[in-house]
Design a protein around this motif. Structure first.
Motif, PDB file in Angstrom:
ATOM      1  N   ALA A 163       0.821  -1.211   0.000  1.00 35.26           N
ATOM      2  CA  ALA A 163       0.000   0.000   0.000  1.00 35.26           C
ATOM      3  C   ALA A 163       0.856   1.263   0.000  1.00 35.26           C
ATOM      4  CB  ALA A 163      -0.953   0.012   1.189  1.00 35.26           C
ATOM      5  N   GLY A 164       2.111   1.142  -0.433  1.00 31.53           N
ATOM      6  CA  GLY A 164       3.007   2.295  -0.471  1.00 31.53           C
ATOM      7  C   GLY A 164       3.558   2.687   0.880  1.00 31.53           C
ATOM      8  N   MET A 165       3.386   1.836   1.890  1.00 27.71           N
ATOM      9  CA  MET A 165       3.815   2.142   3.260  1.00 27.71           C
ATOM     10  C   MET A 165       5.056   1.337   3.617  1.00 27.71           C
ATOM     11  SD  MET A 165       1.586   4.379   3.895  1.00 27.71           S
ATOM     12  CE  MET A 165       0.010   4.869   3.196  1.00 27.71           C
ATOM     13  N   HIS A 166       5.995   1.961   4.330  1.00 32.19           N
ATOM     14  CA  HIS A 166       7.297   1.342   4.562  1.00 32.19           C
ATOM     15  C   HIS A 166       7.568   0.925   6.008  1.00 32.19           C
ATOM     16  CE1 HIS A 166       7.936   3.353   0.675  1.00 32.19           C
ATOM     17  NE2 HIS A 166       8.834   2.413   0.461  1.00 32.19           N
ATOM     18  N   ARG A 167       6.795   1.413   6.979  1.00 32.55           N
ATOM     19  CA  ARG A 167       7.106   1.116   8.384  1.00 32.55           C
ATOM     20  C   ARG A 167       5.855   0.616   9.094  1.00 32.55           C
ATOM     21  NH1 ARG A 167       9.156   6.037   6.980  1.00 32.55           N
ATOM     22  NH2 ARG A 167      11.410   6.033   6.575  1.00 32.55           N
ATOM     23  N   PHE A 168       5.914  -0.640   9.557  1.00 26.39           N
ATOM     24  CA  PHE A 168       4.763  -1.301  10.175  1.00 26.39           C
ATOM     25  C   PHE A 168       5.093  -1.741  11.603  1.00 26.39           C
ATOM     26  CE2 PHE A 168       3.695  -1.426   5.800  1.00 26.39           C
ATOM     27  CZ  PHE A 168       2.332  -1.684   5.679  1.00 26.39           C
ATOM     28  N   THR A 169       4.130  -1.599  12.478  1.00 23.75           N
ATOM     29  CA  THR A 169       4.223  -2.195  13.815  1.00 23.75           C
ATOM     30  C   THR A 169       3.334  -3.430  13.819  1.00 23.75           C
ATOM     31  OG1 THR A 169       2.489  -0.672  14.615  1.00 23.75           O
ATOM     32  CG2 THR A 169       4.779  -0.061  15.024  1.00 23.75           C
ATOM     33  N   VAL A 170       3.873  -4.541  14.356  1.00 23.05           N
ATOM     34  CA  VAL A 170       3.221  -5.842  14.200  1.00 23.05           C
ATOM     35  C   VAL A 170       3.298  -6.643  15.494  1.00 23.05           C
ATOM     36  CG1 VAL A 170       3.289  -8.046  12.953  1.00 23.05           C
ATOM     37  CG2 VAL A 170       3.780  -5.916  11.730  1.00 23.05           C
ATOM     38  N   SER A 171       2.167  -7.258  15.861  1.00 22.95           N
ATOM     39  CA  SER A 171       2.160  -8.267  16.927  1.00 22.95           C
ATOM     40  C   SER A 171       1.716  -9.583  16.307  1.00 22.95           C
ATOM     41  CB  SER A 171       1.227  -7.862  18.070  1.00 22.95           C
ATOM     42  OG  SER A 171      -0.123  -7.775  17.639  1.00 22.95           O
ATOM     43  N   ILE A 172       2.386 -10.657  16.671  1.00 23.25           N
ATOM     44  CA  ILE A 172       2.100 -11.963  16.075  1.00 23.25           C
ATOM     45  C   ILE A 172       2.400 -13.027  17.115  1.00 23.25           C
ATOM     46  CG2 ILE A 172       4.428 -12.176  15.090  1.00 23.25           C
ATOM     47  CD1 ILE A 172       3.143 -13.509  12.639  1.00 23.25           C
ATOM     48  N   ALA A 181       2.810 -19.472  13.625  1.00 18.37           N
ATOM     49  CA  ALA A 181       1.980 -18.363  14.111  1.00 18.37           C
ATOM     50  C   ALA A 181       0.525 -18.621  13.752  1.00 18.37           C
ATOM     51  CB  ALA A 181       2.452 -17.048  13.517  1.00 18.37           C
ATOM     52  N   THR A 182      -0.367 -18.201  14.609  1.00 21.51           N
ATOM     53  CA  THR A 182      -1.803 -18.436  14.408  1.00 21.51           C
ATOM     54  C   THR A 182      -2.619 -17.150  14.376  1.00 21.51           C
ATOM     55  OG1 THR A 182      -2.086 -18.716  16.803  1.00 21.51           O
ATOM     56  CG2 THR A 182      -1.720 -20.718  15.488  1.00 21.51           C
TER      57      THR A 182
END
Length: 326
Positions: free
Chosen positions: A39-48, A165-166
Motif C-alpha cells: 500500500a506504499g507504506m514502509h514502516r509497520f508495527t506488528v504483533s504476532i 503463528a496463528t
C-alpha cells in the motif's frame, strides 16, 4: 511579438496541456505508489503469536517491519514464550499523582531494554492484496493488505505462516520510527472509539482455552496524566489499578506498556504495589503518515512467577490490538 514567437509559445502550451492530460489519474482511480512496499507504506508495527489450546509452549512477538523500495524487509522484535520463564521487569517510571497507586510500573521481562534484541531480514512480494514475506532461514508469512485511511495508514490482516503463528495484527505508514503520540495526547484521546480485538491463551482449572473477542470500548476509557511525561494512570470499579507508560525512562520511539492488577490481590499480600502475577502488556503505537495516533498493536506476556504449583497453567499470553481504525 512576432508571428513565429507566438507560434512557438502556442506549441509549448499545447504540449503542456497534452502532457498534463496524459498524467492525470482518472476520477475514482488510485494512483499507483512509486514503491513496491505494501500500500506504499514502509514502516509497520506488528504483533504476532503462536497460540494453541493443545500446547503449553505458546509464544508472542512484538516488532517493527521496515520495507524497502527494492523488495527487502528488515524486522526487529521482542519475543516471549512459555518455554522461557522470565519474570516481570521494572520500567523505572513511577506513577505519581495519577489516580492509581504511586508505584513503579512493571512490564514483561526484557521490554525495558533500550533497543529490540532480536532481528530478521528477508524479501517480500505483494500480489494483489496479499503480502508474502520470506525470512532468511525463518520461514514465511502472509497477510492481507488494506487501507483504512487512504494513503495514510495500511492494515495487515493475518492469513498464515510456515512457522506456527496463528494470530496477528499489523499497521503501517510512512511516519518515522521516532514519531509517537505523547502521554498528554494519549490522555486527551477519545478512548471510547478504541476497538479491543484479542486472542489470549489462558486455562480454566488446568484446561487451556483461547479467550477471544472483539468490541469497544476497552476497560479503561479515561486516563489521567502522572507527574512527568511518561505515565498515565486509571482505576476501574473492580477495583483494578491501571498504568500506561513508556518501557523505560529514556525511550523516544513507539513503545508503550500497560500494567494492571486488582487491589484486593495486593492487599491480600499486605502490599501497596503488587509484586504477584499482574498483567503486563507490551505495545507499539500505530501512527499514520500525517503523525495521527490510532492506538496500539500489542501482546500480553504475563508468565507465572509467583505460584510455582500452577506452573504454566497460570500464564496469560496472547496478541491484541487497541485501535480506532474501524
Amino acid at each position: 511579438m512576432s508571428r513565429s514567437r507566438r507560434a512557438s509559445l502556442l506549441a509549448i502550451a499545447c504540449a503542456a496541456v497534452v502532457g498534463a492530460v496524459g498524467l492525470t489519474t482518472p476520477t475514482g482511480a488510485i494512483a499507483a505508489p512509486d514503491t513496491n512496499a505494501p500500500a506504499g507504506m514502509h514502516r509497520f508495527t506488528v504483533s504476532i503469536g503462536g497460540l494453541r489450546t493443545d500446547s503449553k509452549q505458546n509464544w508472542v512477538r512484538l516488532g517493527t517491519y521496515s520495507f524497502t523500495r527494492d523488495n527487502k524487509v528488515y524486522e526487529s522484535h521482542f519475543h516471549w514464550s512459555q518455554r522461557k520463564r522470565v519474570q516481570r521487569s521494572y520500567t523505572g517510571v513511577r506513577a505519581r499523582n495519577c489516580v492509581a497507586r504511586n508505584c513503579v510500573v512493571q512490564t514483561a521481562g526484557g521490554f525495558q531494554a533500550t533497543s529490540m534484541p532480536e532481528s530478521l531480514s528477508g524479501t517480500y512480494t505483494v500480489d494483489g492484496s496479499t503480502l508474502r514475506i520470506q525470512w532468511e532461514g525463518n520461514g514465511w508469512e502472509e497477510w492481507r493488505v488494506s487501507q483504512p485511511f487512504e494513503g495514510k495508514l495500511a492494515k495487515l490482516t493475518f492469513l498464515r505462516t510456515s512457522f506456527g503463528a496463528t494470530h496477528g495484527y499489523g499497521y503501517g505508514s510512512n511516519a518515522e520510527w521516532d514519531d509517537r503520540a505523547s502521554m498528554a495526547e494519549i490522555a486527551a484521546f477519545d478512548h471510547s472509539t478504541m476497538e479491543h480485538n484479542f486472542h489470549l491463551w489462558k486455562t480454566n482449572k488446568g484446561t487451556p482455552y483461547l479467550d477471544e473477542g472483539s468490541g469497544r470500548p476497552f476497560w479503561v476509557t479515561e486516563w489521567h496524566r502522572c507527574d512527568g511525561d511518561r505515565c498515565l494512570g486509571s482505576r476501574t470499579s473492580s477495583p483494578t489499578e491501571y498504568y500506561l507508560s513508556t518501557p523505560n525512562t529514556t525511550s523516544r520511539g513507539r513503545r508503550d506498556t500497560i500494567w494492571h492488577w486488582r487491589t484486593s490481590l495486593a492487599d491480600g499480600r499486605n502490599e501497596y504495589c503488587y509484586t504477584g502475577n499482574s498483567h503486563v502488556k507490551p505495545m507499539l503505537q500505530v501512527i499514520d503518515s500525517d503523525g495521527g495516533f490510532h492506538g496500539w498493536v500489542a501482546v500480553e506476556a504475563s508468565l507465572n512467577q509467583t505460584v510455582p504449583s500452577q506452573g504454566r497453567d497460570a500464564d496469560d499470553i496472547g496478541v491484541f490490538e487497541l485501535t480506532d481504525v474501524g
